[in-house]
Design a protein around this motif. Structure first.
Motif, short mmCIF file in Angstrom:
data_model
loop_
_atom_site.label_atom_id
_atom_site.label_comp_id
_atom_site.label_asym_id
_atom_site.label_seq_id
_atom_site.Cartn_x
_atom_site.Cartn_y
_atom_site.Cartn_z
N ARG A 31 49.75 -84.29 2.00
CA ARG A 31 49.82 -84.43 0.56
C ARG A 31 50.18 -83.13 -0.14
O ARG A 31 49.95 -82.97 -1.32
CB ARG A 31 48.48 -84.95 0.03
N TYR A 34 55.38 -80.92 -3.49
CA TYR A 34 56.81 -80.80 -3.24
C TYR A 34 57.29 -79.46 -3.80
O TYR A 34 57.11 -79.18 -4.99
CB TYR A 34 57.54 -81.96 -3.91
N ARG A 97 64.14 -91.88 3.62
CA ARG A 97 62.87 -91.42 3.04
C ARG A 97 62.84 -91.68 1.54
O ARG A 97 61.82 -92.11 1.00
CB ARG A 97 62.70 -89.93 3.34
N GLY A 100 62.29 -95.33 0.87
CA GLY A 100 60.93 -95.73 1.18
C GLY A 100 59.91 -95.26 0.16
O GLY A 100 58.80 -95.79 0.11
N ASN A 101 60.28 -94.26 -0.65
CA ASN A 101 59.38 -93.74 -1.67
C ASN A 101 59.81 -94.15 -3.07
O ASN A 101 59.50 -93.45 -4.04
CB ASN A 101 59.31 -92.21 -1.58
N ARG A 104 62.48 -91.46 -4.49
CA ARG A 104 62.13 -90.04 -4.45
C ARG A 104 61.76 -89.64 -3.03
O ARG A 104 61.30 -90.47 -2.25
CB ARG A 104 60.95 -89.75 -5.40
N ALA A 106 59.42 -87.41 -2.52
CA ALA A 106 57.98 -87.20 -2.62
C ALA A 106 57.53 -87.71 -3.97
O ALA A 106 58.31 -87.78 -4.92
CB ALA A 106 57.64 -85.71 -2.47
N ARG A 107 56.26 -88.07 -4.06
CA ARG A 107 55.76 -88.65 -5.31
C ARG A 107 55.86 -87.68 -6.47
O ARG A 107 56.07 -88.09 -7.61
CB ARG A 107 54.30 -89.09 -5.12
N ARG A 302 63.99 -98.24 -7.72
CA ARG A 302 64.16 -98.54 -6.30
C ARG A 302 65.24 -99.60 -6.13
O ARG A 302 65.16 -100.67 -6.72
CB ARG A 302 62.85 -99.04 -5.69
#
Length: 320
Positions: A31, A34, A97, A100-101, A104, A106-107, A302
């Motif tokens: 976690r 980023y 990736r 899948g997010n 993004r 990373a969140r 998305r």
């Protein structure tokens, strides 16, 4: 017997505590924030650089590639090897990736991941370099929905921004496309240039040694600090971000001193081969982000697959 049970129970408790601690550390590592300011420079012999970039949370990667057979760009030294391609090792996992997010990587990603594709190789004739760009352009269009792009001079940010280096006439190639998914690299000399607007050259990227002589071993000279701050402000005022690479080889402590000065000056991206040291430094000393035009939307969209850009009746399809 009772002593044996007590010892066994104590060992089990220690093991359980260690397991919980390890799990907590692993979760905290996963976690990690980023690091938009962190940029990895892949070594020429690194044939799979992306996993380490993901692991350390860095927000960009420069990867050298060589055009080869079968319409592919290849990573690593020597002759092109099957499977060692930019498409397979970088583009596919990078965009998988992002999909899948929810669009993004990373969140907490707020600006695009910066992928710099450096065209290398001993063959430097115009036809080979043109073919290399055409290969890259076609592969990028397979991921159009997630890419920063420029449509008739109007840029729009995406999860990933791709820049191209290593081609002398790359600006001309890019400028000839009304809709494109790649950008050119610039220098501080481009500030204020009408022939190299920020929509074509959004980022200034220079090696540290081009304009500065400080090696981090002693305090930075006042005139160099003033010059650094002034140049970064000028770039931001011109609508461009700044990346500095090519730091002096030396002890990590000296490089960390330079990293600190770059962050204090507002340099948006710091590039280094010392990925681990850079990531640790940026987590301890975050860089304030310049609020430019490249911020991602508050909510990522998305999409299952990229949508083709609608054709326009008055669009001229010019070769690139």
């Amino acid at each position: 017997m009772n002593n044996g049970l007590a010892i066994a129970g104590g060992l089990a408790g220690v093991a359980g505590l260690a397991g919980v601690t390890a799990a907590g550390l692993a979760l905290r590592h996963r976690r990690g924030s980023y690091l938009a300011a962190g940029h990895a420079l892949a070594r020429p012999d690194d044939v799979d650089p992306l996993p380490k970039v993901f692991q350390r949370g860095l927000g960009g990667l420069t990867v050298p590639v060589t055009p080869g057979p079968r319409g592919e760009l290849f990573l690593g030294p020597g002759a092109p090897q099957p499977g060692r391609t930019l498409r397979r090792l970088v583009l596919t996992p990078l965009f998988a990736r992002a999909r899948g997010n929810g669009g993004r990587l990373a969140r907490d990603q707020q600006v695009p991941f910066r992928l710099v594709v450096e065209i290398t190789g001993s063959v430097r004739d115009a036809d080979t370099l043109l073919r290399a760009y055409r290969i890259l352009d076609q592969q990028l269009r397979d991921h159009a929905a997630l890419l920063s792009h420029c449509d008739r001079g109007e840029p729009a940010p995406g999860a990933v921004t791709v820049s191209v280096t290593g081609i002398v006439d790359v600006r001309e190639l890019l400028a000839a496309q009304e809709l494109r998914y790649a950008f050119a690299e610039g220098s501080f000399d481009d500030i204020g240039s009408r022939t190299a607007p920020a929509s074509l050259v959004p980022m200034i990227s220079e090696p540290w040694s081009r304009r500065f002589g400080w090696d981090g071993l002693e305090p930075i000279p006042a005139e160099e600090r003033h010059l650094l701050h002034a140049m970064v402000r000028s770039a931001h005022d011109d609508g461009r971000t700044v990346r500095i690479s090519g730091l002096p080889e030396g002890p990590r402590k000296a490089r960390a001193a330079i990293w600190t000065e770059l962050g204090a000056a507002g340099v948006d991206v710091i590039a280094d081969r010392d990925q681990r040291g850079l990531a640790r430094h940026l987590r301890r000393h975050p860089v304030d982000r310049w609020e430019g035009r490249e911020s991602l939307p508050t909510r990522a969209v998305r999409r299952g697959s990229p949508r083709p850009h609608p054709a326009r009746a008055d669009r001229r399809h010019e070769p690139v």
